[in-house]
Design a protein around this motif. Structure first.
Motif, short mmCIF file in Angstrom:
data_model
loop_
_atom_site.label_atom_id
_atom_site.label_comp_id
_atom_site.label_asym_id
_atom_site.label_seq_id
_atom_site.Cartn_x
_atom_site.Cartn_y
_atom_site.Cartn_z
N ARG A 1 -61.48 44.91 26.47
CA ARG A 1 -60.09 44.67 26.06
C ARG A 1 -59.17 45.64 26.80
O ARG A 1 -58.10 45.26 27.27
CB ARG A 1 -59.96 44.82 24.54
CG ARG A 1 -58.60 44.36 24.03
CD ARG A 1 -58.49 44.54 22.52
NE ARG A 1 -59.38 43.62 21.82
CZ ARG A 1 -59.94 43.87 20.63
NH1 ARG A 1 -59.69 45.00 20.01
NH2 ARG A 1 -60.74 42.99 20.06
N LYS B 1 -60.46 37.54 31.66
CA LYS B 1 -59.77 37.05 30.45
C LYS B 1 -60.78 36.73 29.36
O LYS B 1 -60.60 37.08 28.19
CB LYS B 1 -58.96 35.79 30.77
CG LYS B 1 -57.59 36.07 31.32
CD LYS B 1 -56.77 34.80 31.41
CE LYS B 1 -56.39 34.23 30.03
NZ LYS B 1 -55.60 32.98 30.17
N ARG B 2 -61.86 36.07 29.78
CA ARG B 2 -62.90 35.70 28.82
C ARG B 2 -63.59 36.94 28.27
O ARG B 2 -63.86 37.05 27.07
CB ARG B 2 -63.90 34.78 29.51
CG ARG B 2 -65.07 34.35 28.65
CD ARG B 2 -65.93 33.35 29.38
NE ARG B 2 -67.16 33.08 28.65
CZ ARG B 2 -68.27 33.82 28.74
NH1 ARG B 2 -68.28 34.88 29.52
NH2 ARG B 2 -69.34 33.50 28.04
N ALA C 1 -62.37 39.83 27.89
CA ALA C 1 -61.47 40.50 26.95
C ALA C 1 -61.49 39.80 25.59
O ALA C 1 -61.32 40.42 24.54
CB ALA C 1 -60.05 40.52 27.51
N MET C 2 -61.73 38.48 25.61
CA MET C 2 -61.79 37.72 24.36
C MET C 2 -63.14 37.87 23.68
O MET C 2 -63.21 38.14 22.48
CB MET C 2 -61.57 36.22 24.65
CG MET C 2 -60.18 35.83 25.06
SD MET C 2 -58.99 36.01 23.71
CE MET C 2 -59.41 34.54 22.73
N VAL C 3 -64.22 37.68 24.42
CA VAL C 3 -65.52 37.53 23.78
C VAL C 3 -66.39 38.79 23.82
O VAL C 3 -67.35 38.90 23.07
CB VAL C 3 -66.30 36.32 24.34
CG1 VAL C 3 -65.50 35.05 24.17
CG2 VAL C 3 -66.69 36.52 25.79
N TYR C 4 -66.07 39.71 24.72
CA TYR C 4 -66.82 40.97 24.77
C TYR C 4 -65.87 42.13 24.51
O TYR C 4 -66.08 43.24 25.02
CB TYR C 4 -67.48 41.15 26.15
CG TYR C 4 -68.33 39.99 26.65
CD1 TYR C 4 -69.42 39.54 25.92
CD2 TYR C 4 -68.07 39.37 27.87
CE1 TYR C 4 -70.21 38.49 26.37
CE2 TYR C 4 -68.86 38.32 28.33
CZ TYR C 4 -69.92 37.89 27.59
OH TYR C 4 -70.70 36.86 28.04
N SER C 5 -64.81 41.87 23.73
CA SER C 5 -63.67 42.77 23.69
C SER C 5 -64.01 44.24 23.47
O SER C 5 -63.47 45.11 24.15
CB SER C 5 -62.68 42.30 22.62
OG SER C 5 -63.35 42.14 21.40
N THR D 1 -60.54 34.38 35.41
CA THR D 1 -60.95 33.87 34.08
C THR D 1 -62.11 34.68 33.51
O THR D 1 -62.25 34.77 32.30
CB THR D 1 -61.37 32.38 34.10
OG1 THR D 1 -62.35 32.18 35.10
CG2 THR D 1 -60.20 31.47 34.34
N PHE D 2 -62.95 35.26 34.38
CA PHE D 2 -64.07 36.05 33.86
C PHE D 2 -63.56 37.26 33.07
O PHE D 2 -64.14 37.64 32.05
CB PHE D 2 -64.98 36.53 35.00
CG PHE D 2 -65.60 35.42 35.82
CD1 PHE D 2 -65.98 34.22 35.24
CD2 PHE D 2 -65.79 35.58 37.19
CE1 PHE D 2 -66.55 33.20 35.99
CE2 PHE D 2 -66.36 34.56 37.95
CZ PHE D 2 -66.74 33.38 37.36
#
Lengths: 592, 592
Positions: free
Chosen positions: A43, A21-22, A24-28, A18-19
């Motif tokens: 990303r 995945k997160r 990639a979403m929030v620090y893309s 999850t770290f």
């Protein structure tokens, strides 16, 4: 209200995946990895991991299969920390300093299905596979035991080196960027498998769960107070307890991984200055690399770099020198079975007012339990009573909590021995200071019991190290007709210096209580060590047993064999030593 | 390796209780709580919690029983956050600003077995118990429904106030300091029960698990980058989502809790300077308390104080003023169902170079998911597709992860509605910016759909607030024969100022796209609010429905009822208003 059911919205199994995945979403669009001329964003790293995971699935890797890797700190081994579990499989990082025989043993024991090899280690891997093949043919089922090999060519400057048909970047490019990672339905499922280096016995396969890896990662970030957007330099091998969980932790913090192939002064200083490194982990021996760098190898460090170090407590003088360069050191203690660091010497603000030597003494302690460990204690292993918090009474350090390993692979006996009465027994002997901070005194097997007194071999060694001619020292128990056991020292000397045994004993008398002074000092060319540079005291004990002591005059007839370097089956063969002599030393002092 | 079993050493259920046990071990002599003349250390706090837990057991409190408390931020309510679960029970903190009827409803719905009441709230509690008794007698089973009452007298200056025989300090002193806390065998067990304030409907009982509370606590420490040894000022009520988990978090970090009874400028400034406060949480309204303090109430702040704020995004000018005083603000978003903050606006270093106004705009966004949340997204609730990351396309904010509530107590229907397709539906409407940061646009019920366009009522309100004479504004949908819905504004004016509806509409035209301009502006004496100060838009919608609009000229015949303040059954009665007018406002803007 205890009946309210779990559902997908409120109960998600804990996993370090999850770290990523997160991130990639929030620090893309922030940088995830820098390695020489190569840069990735979070990303891209997520996409590359999806591709690799899907490629592994297409190679028939399924849930709980083991995927091994033999590589230095290049981007591929970082990516594998996510991609392998994203395929549902278990990551097994192999110490690059092992020999072919040991690697073959690990590949066989772990039943590795795929074996990733950095191009630089292809000769070593080829030999290991030959040993494995020979063993397999003897056992009559070769196919099952031979892993599929994938070479990791250099991502920045490909060399074309191959060992079979498959190559890492090729797999990544063929993979599916839209791959949906295998769902982790049970956080107790295995995520990685790390073999211990075997200070006291044969290596064992330590299994981590997704839950344990996740919680340890959070603990280490918290214990080290690592803020968001760290720039993390990989001066600690990722094959070492998954880089003390910072493989996953840097993703959790949206940081940047600065990957380096060799841990030289030049690469470290250049990386720190070029990329504004904020954090790095290492054994204290790296301090020497930094301090002894020649002036043309050095760069001026302008902002403070946080160092998390483990293993031998750094001496005060060394600490002061390294901090003067612009580093700030935090000391930790751990072991493979605890997913890396289990205790961190959290700094207390009021200590800043103390004299530097007192600060160093406090900093040299192993400290307090990391946050996700439910408990750490020092107990009398017979009665399971906690020792007094007096800084003196020794007991065994015991741990419990969800960051402790699942157990040893295929070794019920060792697992049962490690877990007793609801605690994990570290085999380390320590004390608790009145302020609750733990300090290690010895490995439990290394404590010398002389006339009912416990003698810490570490303390005797510390006294020996104060002698200007002694380079290395190891103290073990030798049988004694009157006291049961007494300390016996093995020392190596600087540049074939000449010194009498009596002089060393005299030196010890000046520095130690009488009962702790070695009854015998043997000079030795080289101390027996494991592949990771840890001293194998069991071999020294075997030699010490051959010494004869007269109870009357307490002198001892020296045995000629004491000048022979003993051989260990688990010792590193010279021809596979890491190319860089400094790298060789990095792990020498680390327990981790 | 997936068969390796769990045991007491490697699988310990996650619970915040371990934070206190660990603090007692490793931070034993550091200050845990400061309240007026009273100071405790972590060892003392642990011992007091053991005593209280054992006293609860002797009062026949058993596993899963509810223990309620009605108190301001005094040491007792802090201790109960550990002692109640250490007795195996579930903590229910009650908003001190509710009326007797509402408190009775909560006591009845939760089946509270013990009811702790701060001496200051004894009259309110007595009334609540009378209501409860009357209800119980009507239902024919009074005994079962009446909780045992324990008064919390002031620990610093006892008043002697009682309501029955039991008193808090008495219970503590009678308790067993060597009590061994009830073992948490299942981390999914409930730890606390918090009633929502009911912006859109009746209050619901939100149940947290030990696991959820534990993980949320770690997340918040991480998201806020709270280092060890914080000095935390309780300017946020602990009854608010368990103080956004910092009740447990301060123990995890070995910090000091500075407890205050009233949130006045004097108490805040004095505490900050006297105790070197490093951290505090609050609604943005507290900024006004700090800024509008008279000079004799103020103290010079010499080291930066971190503020975590939730609810209405702080306007740029306000942010700048508060930061000039020596505060540093981080903005978060959350809701009771997510154990407090679920998104934190993590600051990026490169933003420091931007103009102050751009910084404020970035800081006003709700941000990125906290670390232990598995996922946060903005989705079209019909198709469950993620919206584009364009900062424009609106969708519903959905969350999933182990920090989301277990569900609503005795309300299967509401629980099933909140959890759909593996996500928790927040009821908030937002957008995702290209950098992955979320921004809230509205409550989903409050979005106005006009001619197929979504209009954020928050944006229209923001335009209205720019008018110098408007004190408060609320915008809801009103039926429109042509557009389906159109915006209708309710505003209160400064000091009975006189202004024409047309002027306000003209003001909106200068500040908003044409389609977003309210078709109707109604002047109102006071906006209908919940007990925690949230505006009850459903009441305004009911009024707006009575307005008639002519499709032709788009004017609207004003209805006289618009100047009447509607009554809500869940509204705070005036005679129980918190003694401090400023405290009254604290929660007004908070969503948390």
């Amino acid at each position: 209200m205890d009946k309210l059911p779990k559902c997908g919205a409120n109960y998600v199994p804990l996993t370090p995946i999850t770290f990523l995945k997160r991130a990639a979403m929030v620090y893309s669009s922030r940088p995830s990895i820098i390695y020489r001329g190569v840069r990735f964003t979070w990303r891209q790293t997520y996409e590359r991991c999806c591709r690799l995971a899907s490629a592994l699935r297409s190679l028939n890797v399924v849930k709980n299969d083991v995927v091994s890797v033999l590589a230095p700190n290049v981007p591929a081994i970082y990516e594998m920390h996510f991609a392998v579990p994203m395929a549902g499989a278990v990551l097994n990082t192999i110490n690059t300093r092992l020999d072919a025989q040991n690697i073959a043993t690990i590949l066989k024991h772990s039943e590795a299905k795929v074996f990733f090899v950095d191009y630089q280690y292809v000769p070593l891997a080829r030999d290991a596979l030959r040993v494995l093949m020979a063993n397999s043919q003897n056992s009559g089922r070769p196919e099952k035991l031979m892993p599929l090999v994938v070479v990791i060519d250099d991502v920045d400057q490909p060399t074309g080196t191959r060992l079979g048909a498959l190559e890492y970047e090729q797999l990544v490019s063929q993979g599916n960027p839209g791959y949906v990672p295998a769902e982790i339905t049970n956080e107790w499922d295995p995520i990685s498998l790390n073999y211990t280096s075997g200070t006291t016995s044969e290596p064992k396969g330590v299994v981590y769960s997704h839950r344990g890896a996740y919680l340890s990662t959070l603990s280490l970030i918290l214990g080290w107070e690592m803020k968001s957007e760290p720039v993390y330099l990989w001066s600690l091998p990722m094959f070492h307890c998954n880089g003390w969980t910072f493989t996953w932790g840097v993703a959790a913090r949206g940081g940047t991984n600065v990957c380096i192939r060799n841990t030289t002064a030049v690469e470290i200083y250049d990386s720190i200055v070029s990329h504004n490194v904020t954090h790095m982990c290492c054994a204290p021996i790296v301090f020497n690399i930094l301090l002894e760098a020649k002036s043309h190898e050095r760069r001026q460090i302008t902002t403070s770099v946080e160092i998390l170090t483990g293993g031998a407590p750094p001496p005060a003088a060394l600490l002061q020198k390294i901090e003067n360069l612009g580093f700030h050191v935090v000391h930790a203690y751990g072991l493979t079975e605890a997913t890396g660091p289990a205790l961190v010497c959290e700094w207390q603000k009021r200590w800043n007012k103390l004299p530097v030597e007192d600060q160093a003494r406090l900093k040299a302690r192993q400290g307090i339990s990391i946050l996700t460990l439910a408990d750490a204690d020092v107990k009398d292993p017979e009665t399971m009573e906690s020792v007094s918090r007096d800084g003196k009474t020794m007991g065994e350090i015991v741990l419990r909590g969800s960051s402790i390993m699942k157990g040893y692979l295929k070794d019920e006996k060792a697992t049962a021995k490690a877990f007793q009465n609801g605690w994990f027994f570290t085999g380390d002997v320590g004390v608790v200071h009145p302020d609750g901070y733990l300090e290690i005194k010895d490995r439990s097997k290394d404590v010398i019991i002389s006339g009912g007194e416990n003698i810490s071999s570490v303390e005797v060694e510390a006294a020996l190290y104060k002698h200007p001619l002694i380079v290395e020292a190891a103290v073990v128990a030798m049988p004694h007709p009157k006291w049961g056991e007494s300390p016996c020292a093995f020392v190596t000397l600087r540049n074939a210096a000449a010194v009498e045994e009596a002089e060393i004993i005299q030196h010890c008398r000046r520095n130690l209580p009488r009962y702790m002074v070695p009854k015998k000092v043997a000079f030795i060319e080289e101390l027996p060590k494991t592949s990771t540079g840890k001293i194998q005291k069991f071999q020294l004990r075997a030699i010490a047993k051959t010494f004869e002591i007269s109870s009357e005059n307490e002198s001892c007839s020296a045995n000629k064999s004491s000048s022979t370097t003993p051989q260990s089956s688990w010792e590193m063969p010279r021809h596979y030593q890491y190319q860089n002599q400094e790298q060789e030393q990095i792990l020498a002092l680390s327990r981790l």
